[in-house]
Structures are given as structure tokens and as C-alpha cells.
Write a protein that holds these residues in place. Structure first.
Motif, PDB file in Angstrom:
ATOM      1  N   ASN A  64       9.189  -0.556   8.393  1.00 26.47           N
ATOM      2  CA  ASN A  64      10.241  -1.552   8.249  1.00 26.47           C
ATOM      3  C   ASN A  64      10.622  -1.669   6.775  1.00 26.47           C
ATOM      4  N   PRO A  65      11.596  -2.524   6.413  1.00 25.21           N
ATOM      5  CA  PRO A  65      12.030  -2.604   5.006  1.00 25.21           C
ATOM      6  C   PRO A  65      10.924  -2.979   4.027  1.00 25.21           C
ATOM      7  N   LEU A  66       9.854  -3.609   4.515  1.00 25.24           N
ATOM      8  CA  LEU A  66       8.736  -3.976   3.644  1.00 25.24           C
ATOM      9  C   LEU A  66       7.635  -2.929   3.669  1.00 25.24           C
ATOM     10  N   GLN A  67       7.958  -1.746   4.209  1.00 29.19           N
ATOM     11  CA  GLN A  67       7.039  -0.599   4.237  1.00 29.19           C
ATOM     12  C   GLN A  67       5.836  -0.812   5.141  1.00 29.19           C
ATOM     13  N   LYS A  68       5.951  -1.684   6.135  1.00 25.49           N
ATOM     14  CA  LYS A  68       4.896  -1.831   7.127  1.00 25.49           C
ATOM     15  C   LYS A  68       5.115  -0.812   8.238  1.00 25.49           C
ATOM     16  N   ALA A 121       0.011  -5.623   3.635  1.00 22.66           N
ATOM     17  CA  ALA A 121      -0.603  -4.822   4.690  1.00 22.66           C
ATOM     18  C   ALA A 121      -1.996  -4.434   4.203  1.00 22.66           C
ATOM     19  N   ALA A 122      -2.801  -3.928   5.132  1.00 22.06           N
ATOM     20  CA  ALA A 122      -4.148  -3.494   4.763  1.00 22.06           C
ATOM     21  C   ALA A 122      -4.071  -2.298   3.817  1.00 22.06           C
ATOM     22  N   LEU A 123      -4.922  -2.303   2.805  1.00 22.52           N
ATOM     23  CA  LEU A 123      -4.967  -1.212   1.835  1.00 22.52           C
ATOM     24  C   LEU A 123      -5.967  -0.163   2.306  1.00 22.52           C
ATOM     25  N   PRO A 124      -5.503   1.032   2.695  1.00 27.94           N
ATOM     26  CA  PRO A 124      -6.444   2.074   3.118  1.00 27.94           C
ATOM     27  C   PRO A 124      -7.384   2.451   1.974  1.00 27.94           C
ATOM     28  N   PRO A 125      -8.670   2.546   2.235  1.00 29.21           N
ATOM     29  CA  PRO A 125      -9.622   2.890   1.169  1.00 29.21           C
ATOM     30  C   PRO A 125      -9.281   4.181   0.443  1.00 29.21           C
ATOM     31  N   GLN A 126      -8.772   5.191   1.185  1.00 25.04           N
ATOM     32  CA  GLN A 126      -8.458   6.457   0.531  1.00 25.04           C
ATOM     33  C   GLN A 126      -7.292   6.298  -0.449  1.00 25.04           C
ATOM     34  N   ARG A 166      -6.538   5.393 -13.352  1.00 25.21           N
ATOM     35  CA  ARG A 166      -7.687   4.808 -14.042  1.00 25.21           C
ATOM     36  C   ARG A 166      -7.699   3.284 -13.992  1.00 25.21           C
ATOM     37  N   VAL A 167      -7.014   2.701 -13.031  1.00 26.86           N
ATOM     38  CA  VAL A 167      -7.010   1.249 -12.829  1.00 26.86           C
ATOM     39  C   VAL A 167      -7.237   0.994 -11.343  1.00 26.86           C
ATOM     40  N   PRO A 168      -8.196   0.145 -10.978  1.00 24.28           N
ATOM     41  CA  PRO A 168      -8.440  -0.113  -9.559  1.00 24.28           C
ATOM     42  C   PRO A 168      -7.352  -0.986  -8.945  1.00 24.28           C
ATOM     43  N   ILE A 169      -7.194  -0.872  -7.630  1.00 24.06           N
ATOM     44  CA  ILE A 169      -6.288  -1.755  -6.892  1.00 24.06           C
ATOM     45  C   ILE A 169      -7.112  -2.868  -6.270  1.00 24.06           C
ATOM     46  N   HIS A 170      -6.709  -4.103  -6.518  1.00 27.51           N
ATOM     47  CA  HIS A 170      -7.355  -5.257  -5.909  1.00 27.51           C
ATOM     48  C   HIS A 170      -6.519  -5.721  -4.715  1.00 27.51           C
ATOM     49  N   GLN A 171      -7.196  -5.987  -3.622  1.00 24.39           N
ATOM     50  CA  GLN A 171      -6.515  -6.374  -2.390  1.00 24.39           C
ATOM     51  C   GLN A 171      -6.277  -7.877  -2.373  1.00 24.39           C
ATOM     52  N   GLY A 172      -5.067  -8.265  -2.005  1.00 25.31           N
ATOM     53  CA  GLY A 172      -4.739  -9.662  -1.773  1.00 25.31           C
ATOM     54  C   GLY A 172      -4.406  -9.870  -0.312  1.00 25.31           C
ATOM     55  N   TYR A 173      -4.364 -11.115   0.101  1.00 30.02           N
ATOM     56  CA  TYR A 173      -4.024 -11.433   1.487  1.00 30.02           C
ATOM     57  C   TYR A 173      -3.133 -12.668   1.502  1.00 30.02           C
ATOM     58  N   GLY A 174      -2.150 -12.648   2.371  1.00 32.86           N
ATOM     59  CA  GLY A 174      -1.280 -13.797   2.525  1.00 32.86           C
ATOM     60  C   GLY A 174      -0.270 -13.567   3.624  1.00 32.86           C
ATOM     61  N   VAL A 175       0.451 -14.614   3.970  1.00 32.03           N
ATOM     62  CA  VAL A 175       1.491 -14.551   4.999  1.00 32.03           C
ATOM     63  C   VAL A 175       2.661 -15.409   4.531  1.00 32.03           C
ATOM     64  N   PRO A 190       0.790  -1.243   0.000  1.00 33.77           N
ATOM     65  CA  PRO A 190       0.000   0.000   0.000  1.00 33.77           C
ATOM     66  C   PRO A 190       0.815   1.282   0.000  1.00 33.77           C
ATOM     67  N   GLU A 191       1.915   1.310   0.747  1.00 34.72           N
ATOM     68  CA  GLU A 191       2.706   2.536   0.822  1.00 34.72           C
ATOM     69  C   GLU A 191       3.263   2.926  -0.541  1.00 34.72           C
ATOM     70  N   MET A 192       3.616   1.937  -1.351  1.00 34.46           N
ATOM     71  CA  MET A 192       4.119   2.238  -2.688  1.00 34.46           C
ATOM     72  C   MET A 192       3.026   2.848  -3.559  1.00 34.46           C
ATOM     73  N   TYR A 193       1.817   2.305  -3.466  1.00 38.69           N
ATOM     74  CA  TYR A 193       0.704   2.886  -4.223  1.00 38.69           C
ATOM     75  C   TYR A 193       0.450   4.327  -3.779  1.00 38.69           C
ATOM     76  N   ARG A 194       0.572   4.579  -2.488  1.00 39.14           N
ATOM     77  CA  ARG A 194       0.327   5.938  -1.987  1.00 39.14           C
ATOM     78  C   ARG A 194       1.347   6.918  -2.554  1.00 39.14           C
TER      79      ARG A 194
END
Length: 530
Positions: free
Chosen positions: A511-515, A297-302, A312-321, A266-270
Motif C-alpha cells: 500500500n502507499p505506506l509500504q505495508k 510494520a514489523a522489522l525483519p531481522p535480516q 554501521r548504525v543499528p535500526i531500533h524498532q518502534g511501535y505505534g498505531v 522497513p521496506e525503505m531500509y531494505r
């Protein structure tokens, strides 16, 4: 060429990342482009050339004393040499132990002491000072320089011969360790390949195409290794490598090489949205873009709304560990994304919600997310007790017993089986006995005028047990008071969810993974974070 290894013990066919991914693709599509490295002068390799490079590195590994069952640590950015080394390590029957280039030498020493690799490869793409620090931290470990197609300058330490891996082990990936010491997650070839293939099946619903995938998420993390390298190759696409993330350079590279599939946190998209807002229109920046997936990480709606408005392209949320190789679910790519929904399980994966006693909960009820499937890891490296705690055989709702990984995440399934992730069980805030999810507060506050970014942590309270505290970054030129933010929250949240404090900060520590790391920030401010 490394000596041929036709079969593993017990007469089972050979199964490793080289034979399951690279070799078949090199045979089927030898001249097709497999990799392009933007930060290495745009160098491109076909599948045939990537295989030759992996073969060359594999020969160097054998000469350095690496053989079946060994572990090879690799410290490198996302470069062609690292990509080839992933398959070279597999080709000699060894397991990969990626080392994050951003670690400090004492952290590297701990990781190497825990994983006990037979060889430590240091990429020539690392800064000289980083290589020197990592080398000094690797006391007693045989070291070598990983060049683009060779293994050079092998040091004189003896090769360890103890504690070899069982057949089928592909990688030992160390978690970020934000809640404790990092743990080595043992992933098999079956784990990684099944996850990449299932993810490719989901993406195939977009229709045919030899897509270019952005590959900027680091290979030392399962998200990067699976979706940034294995997935593009198995999908018949091309992995566009970046050694580091600079928003403007990333956008230029993605546009130049016609990136179609973007997989980011998410931070990269922001930050990409912020760059687009300050410059050209999004549609001119990435004309080939056709799918975006967010994870880690959770994708903030904003963030999702602003990015779609710009590109002009939506972001689709994925989940995993990490323990599930990592992908568990992706929202339906053919439908508009649902805010805060991470979609249905990918093929082969089963998700269930369980209570503290391991009983399955009905749709809509929050509980711990449990995952089963061929992508579930073998366990934690040499941590049998922890493995037994987190990987358990459960018989849910009368179904046959199955091995599940208990993720430690809280969430629920809806009637269609789509997963909604609330957050980490460890991060939950208990106010007067009531559960409060930091993500819910952050999503509400993210709509505050002028808010660029916000995270929520918790502190101890003599009155309420625990209380939420918000850390907010305001845009340049914006001003607000704590009382204004609290009033904004009170109009949207129940009283016990309104932050006890709102702290304005210049940036959010990550952290290094932008969390985000709210606990570390609060502790640094002298607050009783818990």
C-alpha cells in the motif's frame, strides 16, 4: 494576521499546534533552520520564516471562509507549503484532514463525503492531472489552490457550517483501510504534542545536538506528521523534507544535508541497503547518521542486520498505531536492539496485555495490546459505536480505571515491560486450532539463501481450517524450488507453521505506506485467501 483568539470556550487557554509548537520555537530560535526541502531545490526556512508563511496561509484560509471548528482537507506531498499549512489550519482554529496524493478520485470522493470539510486545499506541487481529478471528485466542496505562501483560486461553493469540531481537535487522519473502509481518527492537540514531546525526550538520551531528521514519511499518516514534522521542530532540530522516495536520491539528499536521525518503514531500509550494496560503502554515504528508528510494520531481522552491516548504525524498532498519535514504544537507543522487540513505552504511555474479557495477562503471555496515555485519540469521526468498542475504560489488576485503546494487535510484555508485537489479530492463522503468526514464518524464511523479501498470508483449508502461504522474491540470478524452501522452513519451525505453499513472485504488492498486501496478492492469484 488572523484575528487573535486568546481563549477557548470555558476560559481554557488556547491550545493548538501553532501556539504549542511553531510560535514558541519561532520566539526561542527565530533564525535556526526549521525545514529544508530537498526536492524543492534545497530551499530552507528558519522558524521565523516558517511562522510568517503559516501566518500568510492562515490569512488566506480566513478569507476563504474558514474559522474555528472547521475542517480543512489538504492534498499535498511533503513540501514546505504543506508543512506551513499544518500550522496555518491550526492557527485559525480548524482541524486538518490530510488527503493522500496517491488516492484515486473515487477514494477521494468517499473520504470527503465522510469528513465533510469546509475547504479542500490542493497543492500546486501535485501533478496537474492529479489536481484535476481530485477537484472533480470534490463535488459540492469549496476548493482552493495551496501555493507556497498563499491560498488562491477559491471556488464558489458555499462553506459548510454543520458538524463543527469540538475545541482542541487538531486533525482527522484516515487509516489506510486495508481491512475495510477507511476510518477518520480524531486526534487532539494534546494527543499529537504530548506524543512528539515524549518521543523527543527519548531521542534526547543520545546527547545534545541540533539534528537533521529525515522527513519522507507522508504527513497524511500519523507516523509522518508526528515524527517527520512535529518531533523535529519540538526537539529543536530540522526536518529534511522529501516529496517522494527514490533510494538513491534520498541517500544523496540525506548525505548532503547531514541527516542524523532517520525514521523510516522497513521496506525503505531494505531498499537503501540494496542500493548501498550495489555502490559505495555505507559509512561514506551517511557520515552524520547517529540513530535509525523503524515503524509502521514489523522489522525483519535480516533487514536490520544487512542495514547495520552497510551503514554501521543499528535500526531500533518502534511501535505505534494511528489511534495513539502514533508512537507507543521505542527500543533503547543506548543499547543494541533486540530482534523483534519494540522496546519500552515512551514517557507517559502505559501498555498492557489483555484477554478477550479485558483481564490483564502476565508477562510473557500473548494477548491483545492495550494502550493508555495522553496520546490516545478522542475516537473515530462520527462513529460512536466503533469508538465505544475500541476505546474502553478498564481497571487492570486493581489499578484505578483508565481509558485504553484496544489496538487489535497481538503481543506480550517481558519482565522489563518491553513489548514484542506478534502481528494483527485479524492476520493470525489458525491451523488445526493452533495460532500461527505470519511474522514468525516470514522471519524464518527471510534467512533462506537468495531471499530478497517474503510475506506470509493465509488461505482456507478443508482439512486444517486455515493454512499459511508464503510469497517470496528471490534475488536476480538466484533459483530455488518450493520443496527447498519448505525443507528450510521445516528445520526451523514446528510442522503446523511450515507454509502449505511457497509462491515465487517478482515483487510484493504494497500500500502507499509500504505495508505488504498478501491477501490481495493471493486473491489475485485465484487462491481462497481469508
Amino acid at each position: 494576521m488572523p484575528r487573535e483568539r486568546k481563549r477557548l470556550s470555558g476560559g481554557l487557554p488556547l491550545s493548538d499546534l501553532y501556539s504549542q509548537v511553531l510560535a514558541p520555537m519561532a520566539a526561542q530560535r527565530p533564525s535556526a533552520t526549521a525545514l529544508v526541502s530537498h526536492d524543492e531545490g534545497g530551499q530552507a526556512l528558519s522558524f521565523r520564516e516558517l511562522k510568517r508563511l503559516a501566518d500568510s496561509i492562515a490569512l488566506g484560509l480566513e478569507r476563504a471562509g474558514v474559522g474555528p471548528g472547521a475542517r480543512v482537507a489538504v492534498a499535498a506531498p511533503n513540501c514546505i507549503g504543506f508543512a506551513a499549512a499544518v500550522f496555518a489550519v491550526a492557527h485559525v482554529g480548524a482541524a486538518l484532514v490530510p488527503v493522500a496524493p496517491l488516492l484515486r478520485p473515487p477514494e477521494v470522493a468517499k473520504l470527503l463525503a465522510d469528513s465533510r470539510p469546509q475547504l479542500f486545499l490542493l497543492s500546486h506541487r501535485l501533478p496537474v492531472e492529479a489536481r484535476a481529478g481530485f477537484s472533480a471528485a470534490a463535488q459540492g466542496v469549496r476548493k482552493a489552490l495551496l501555493a507556497d505562501g498563499s491560498v488562491e483560486d477559491v471556488s464558489s461553493e458555499p462553506v459548510r457550517g454543520d458538524a463543527l469540531n469540538p475545541p482542541g481537535t487538531a486533525a482527522v487522519l484516515y487509516t489506510s483501510g486495508t481491512t475495510g473502509l477507511p476510518k477518520g481518527v480524531v486526534l487532539t492537540t494534546k494527543n499529537l504534542v504530548s506524543n512528539a514531546r515524549a518521543s523527543a525526550e527519548v531521542l534526547s538520551r543520545l546527547g545534545p545536538g541540533q539534528d537533521v531528521f529525515t522527513s519522507i514519511l507522508p504527513f497524511f499518516h500519523s507516523f509522518g506528521l508526528t515524527t517527520g514534522l512535529l518531533l523535529p521542530l519540538l526537539a529543536g532540530g530540522c526536518a529534511l523534507l522529501f516529496t517522494s522516495f527514490s533510494p538513491r536520491a534520498f541517500l544523496r539528499g540525506a548525505a548532503q544535508h547531514k541527516a542524523a536521525i532517520m525514521l523510516l518503514v522497513p521496506e525503505m531500509y531494505r531498499t537503501l541497503t540494496a542500493v548501498a550494496a550495489a555502490g559505495a560503502a555505507g559509512e561514506a554515504l551517511l557520515p552524520a547518521l547517529r540513530a535509525c528508528v523503524s515503524g509502521g510494520a514489523a522489522l525483519p531481522p535480516q533487514t536490520a542486520r544487512q542495514f547495520e552491516g552497510a551503514f554501521r548504525v543499528p535500526i531500533h524498532q518502534g511501535y505505534g498505531v494511528t489511534e495513539t498519535s502514533p508512537v507507543l514504544s521505542i527500543s533503547n537507543l543506548l543499547e543494541p536492539p533486540i530482534p523483534e522487540c519494540s522496546g519500552e513505552p515512551i514517557p507517559g504511555v502505559e501498555l498492557a496485555i489483555v484477554d478477550a474479557d479485558g483481564n490483564e495477562l502476565p508477562a510473557g503471555a500473548d494477548g491483545e495490546i492495550a494502550a493508555a496515555g495522553p496520546n490516545v485519540a478522542a475516537g473515530y469521526f462520527e462513529r460512536e459505536e466503533l469508538t465505544a468498542q475500541r476505546f474502553r475504560t478498564l481497571s487492570l489488576s486493581g489499578r484505578p480505571p483508565k481509558r485504553y485503546y484496544l489496538t487489535g494487535d497481538v503481543g506480550h510484555l517481558d519482565e522489563r515491560g518491553r513489548i514484542y508485537v506478534r502481528g494483527r489479530m485479524d492476520d493470525m492463522i489458525v491451523v488445526n486450532g493452533l495460532n500461527v503468526y505470519p511474522s514468525e514464518i516470514a522471519n524464518a524464511l527471510g534467512q533462506f539463501p537468495g531471499c530478497v523479501e517474503v510475506v506470509v498470508g493465509r488461505v482456507r483449508s478443508e482439512v486444517h481450517g486455515q493454512e499459511p502461504v508464503a510469497l517470496m522474491v528471490l534475488s536476480e540470478g538466484s533459483a530455488a524450488t518450493e520443496e527447498q524452501v519448505k525443507a528450510f522452513a521445516a528445520a526451523r519451525l514446528a510442522p503446523h507453521k511450515v507454509p502449505a505453499q511457497v509462491l515465487f513472485v517478482p515483487e510484493i504488492l504494497k500500500n502507499p505506506l509500504q505495508k505488504p498486501l498478501p491477501r490481495q496478492m493471493l486473491l489475485g492469484m485465484g487462491l481462497p485467501a481469508c
